[in-house]
Design a protein around this motif. Sequence first.
Motif, PDB file in Angstrom:
ATOM      1  N   UNK A  28      28.690  39.506  39.873  1.00 11.86           N
ATOM      2  CA  UNK A  28      27.492  38.297  40.035  1.00 11.86           C
ATOM      3  C   UNK A  28      27.786  37.608  40.165  1.00 11.86           C
ATOM      4  N   UNK A  29      26.890  37.656  38.142  1.00  7.58           N
ATOM      5  CA  UNK A  29      27.055  36.247  37.966  1.00  7.58           C
ATOM      6  C   UNK A  29      28.105  35.573  37.290  1.00  7.58           C
ATOM      7  N   UNK A  30      29.260  36.368  37.006  1.00  3.11           N
ATOM      8  CA  UNK A  30      30.571  35.606  36.790  1.00  3.11           C
ATOM      9  C   UNK A  30      30.981  34.502  38.206  1.00  3.11           C
ATOM     10  N   UNK A  31      31.489  35.488  39.413  1.00  3.12           N
ATOM     11  CA  UNK A  31      31.223  34.844  40.211  1.00  3.12           C
ATOM     12  C   UNK A  31      30.526  33.452  41.118  1.00  3.12           C
ATOM     13  N   UNK A  32      29.046  33.673  41.179  1.00  2.00           N
ATOM     14  CA  UNK A  32      27.892  32.646  40.646  1.00  2.00           C
ATOM     15  C   UNK A  32      28.935  31.607  39.516  1.00  2.00           C
ATOM     16  N   UNK A  33      29.084  31.965  38.817  1.00  3.10           N
ATOM     17  CA  UNK A  33      29.669  30.904  37.675  1.00  3.10           C
ATOM     18  C   UNK A  33      31.109  30.543  38.371  1.00  3.10           C
ATOM     19  N   UNK A  34      31.922  31.098  38.409  1.00  2.00           N
ATOM     20  CA  UNK A  34      33.144  30.349  39.257  1.00  2.00           C
ATOM     21  C   UNK A  34      33.178  29.128  40.222  1.00  2.00           C
ATOM     22  N   UNK A  35      32.567  29.931  41.094  1.00  2.62           N
ATOM     23  CA  UNK A  35      31.959  28.929  42.425  1.00  2.62           C
ATOM     24  C   UNK A  35      31.416  26.999  41.476  1.00  2.62           C
ATOM     25  N   UNK A  36      30.194  27.740  41.283  1.00  2.00           N
ATOM     26  CA  UNK A  36      29.322  26.218  41.116  1.00  2.00           C
ATOM     27  C   UNK A  36      30.390  25.639  39.591  1.00  2.00           C
ATOM     28  N   UNK A  37      31.295  26.367  38.926  1.00  2.00           N
ATOM     29  CA  UNK A  37      32.481  25.695  38.529  1.00  2.00           C
ATOM     30  C   UNK A  37      33.354  24.989  39.595  1.00  2.00           C
ATOM     31  N   UNK A  41      29.977  47.279  43.439  1.00  2.00           N
ATOM     32  CA  UNK A  41      29.859  46.236  42.868  1.00  2.00           C
ATOM     33  C   UNK A  41      30.756  45.118  43.641  1.00  2.00           C
ATOM     34  N   UNK A  42      31.701  46.064  44.040  1.00  2.00           N
ATOM     35  CA  UNK A  42      32.602  45.237  45.398  1.00  2.00           C
ATOM     36  C   UNK A  42      31.856  44.396  46.536  1.00  2.00           C
ATOM     37  N   UNK A  43      30.757  45.474  46.990  1.00  4.14           N
ATOM     38  CA  UNK A  43      29.218  44.839  48.116  1.00  4.14           C
ATOM     39  C   UNK A  43      29.300  43.847  47.722  1.00  4.14           C
ATOM     40  N   UNK A  44      27.984  43.819  45.924  1.00  2.00           N
ATOM     41  CA  UNK A  44      27.253  42.974  45.277  1.00  2.00           C
ATOM     42  C   UNK A  44      28.230  42.089  45.284  1.00  2.00           C
ATOM     43  N   UNK A  45      29.603  41.383  44.650  1.00  2.00           N
ATOM     44  CA  UNK A  45      30.329  40.198  44.510  1.00  2.00           C
ATOM     45  C   UNK A  45      30.684  39.802  45.072  1.00  2.00           C
ATOM     46  N   UNK A  46      30.732  40.665  46.823  1.00  2.00           N
ATOM     47  CA  UNK A  46      30.748  39.875  47.959  1.00  2.00           C
ATOM     48  C   UNK A  46      29.482  39.027  48.513  1.00  2.00           C
ATOM     49  N   UNK A  47      28.442  39.898  48.399  1.00  2.00           N
ATOM     50  CA  UNK A  47      26.997  39.092  48.539  1.00  2.00           C
ATOM     51  C   UNK A  47      26.633  38.442  47.343  1.00  2.00           C
ATOM     52  N   UNK A  48      27.100  37.665  46.252  1.00  2.00           N
ATOM     53  CA  UNK A  48      26.999  36.406  45.349  1.00  2.00           C
ATOM     54  C   UNK A  48      27.814  35.566  45.648  1.00  2.00           C
ATOM     55  N   UNK A  49      28.981  36.268  46.306  1.00  2.38           N
ATOM     56  CA  UNK A  49      29.831  35.293  46.686  1.00  2.38           C
ATOM     57  C   UNK A  49      28.849  34.529  48.093  1.00  2.38           C
TER      58      UNK A  49
END
Length: 197
Positions: free
Chosen positions: A50-59, A142-150
């Motif tokens: 989730x942290x990496x997903x947020x970082x990639x979107x912000x970057x 983790x898949x669901x958490x990643x989708x939620x974070x994205x």
Amino acid sequence: MTTVLLTGFEPFAGDATNPSGEAVHLVGERWAGPEDLVTAVLPVTFAGATARMRQLIAEHRPDVVIATGLAGGRTAVTPERVAINLADARIPDNDGAQPLDEPVEASGPAAYFATLPVKAITAAMADAGVPAAVSHSAGTFVCNATMYAALAASDDSTRAGFIHVPWASGSGPADAPSLPLADIVHALEVAVRVALS
């Protein structure tokens, strides 16, 4: 420049491979543009993914975000419609964390709907000869958490969501349903194109 973020996952639960990560890598190798494609393989950890997903979107400020992951046992590629604010792990993640009945984000809404054109993507995959079906649950791992974070990190102009893939032929348990890796790669390429159009 239009930007697409496409992610998969590393292996987990003792598996040697993860077809989502392999397929994302191959899509990246074949990508000819003209859009900018950013690919990443995420850790199978609640905190790390989730942290990496947020970082990639912000970057990268992508216009399209498609996260992918393995759903062993499924017979088709399945775009997800809903991410729920629940982390409830049947097995530990790769860091050994095993949240039970916890929120993905403490102050977040109960759920997010995918902003990808889920039904159009599913139909286009099927038209391309790849077994595909809409899924209404990304689970609680983790898949669901990643989708939620994205979806939480994306703005209103971004199309974001998640696609589960089955095992790639020869890589999963002997009795598990699977698809050729080439079909999984093609399905993800179709998904990107439909999301962009």
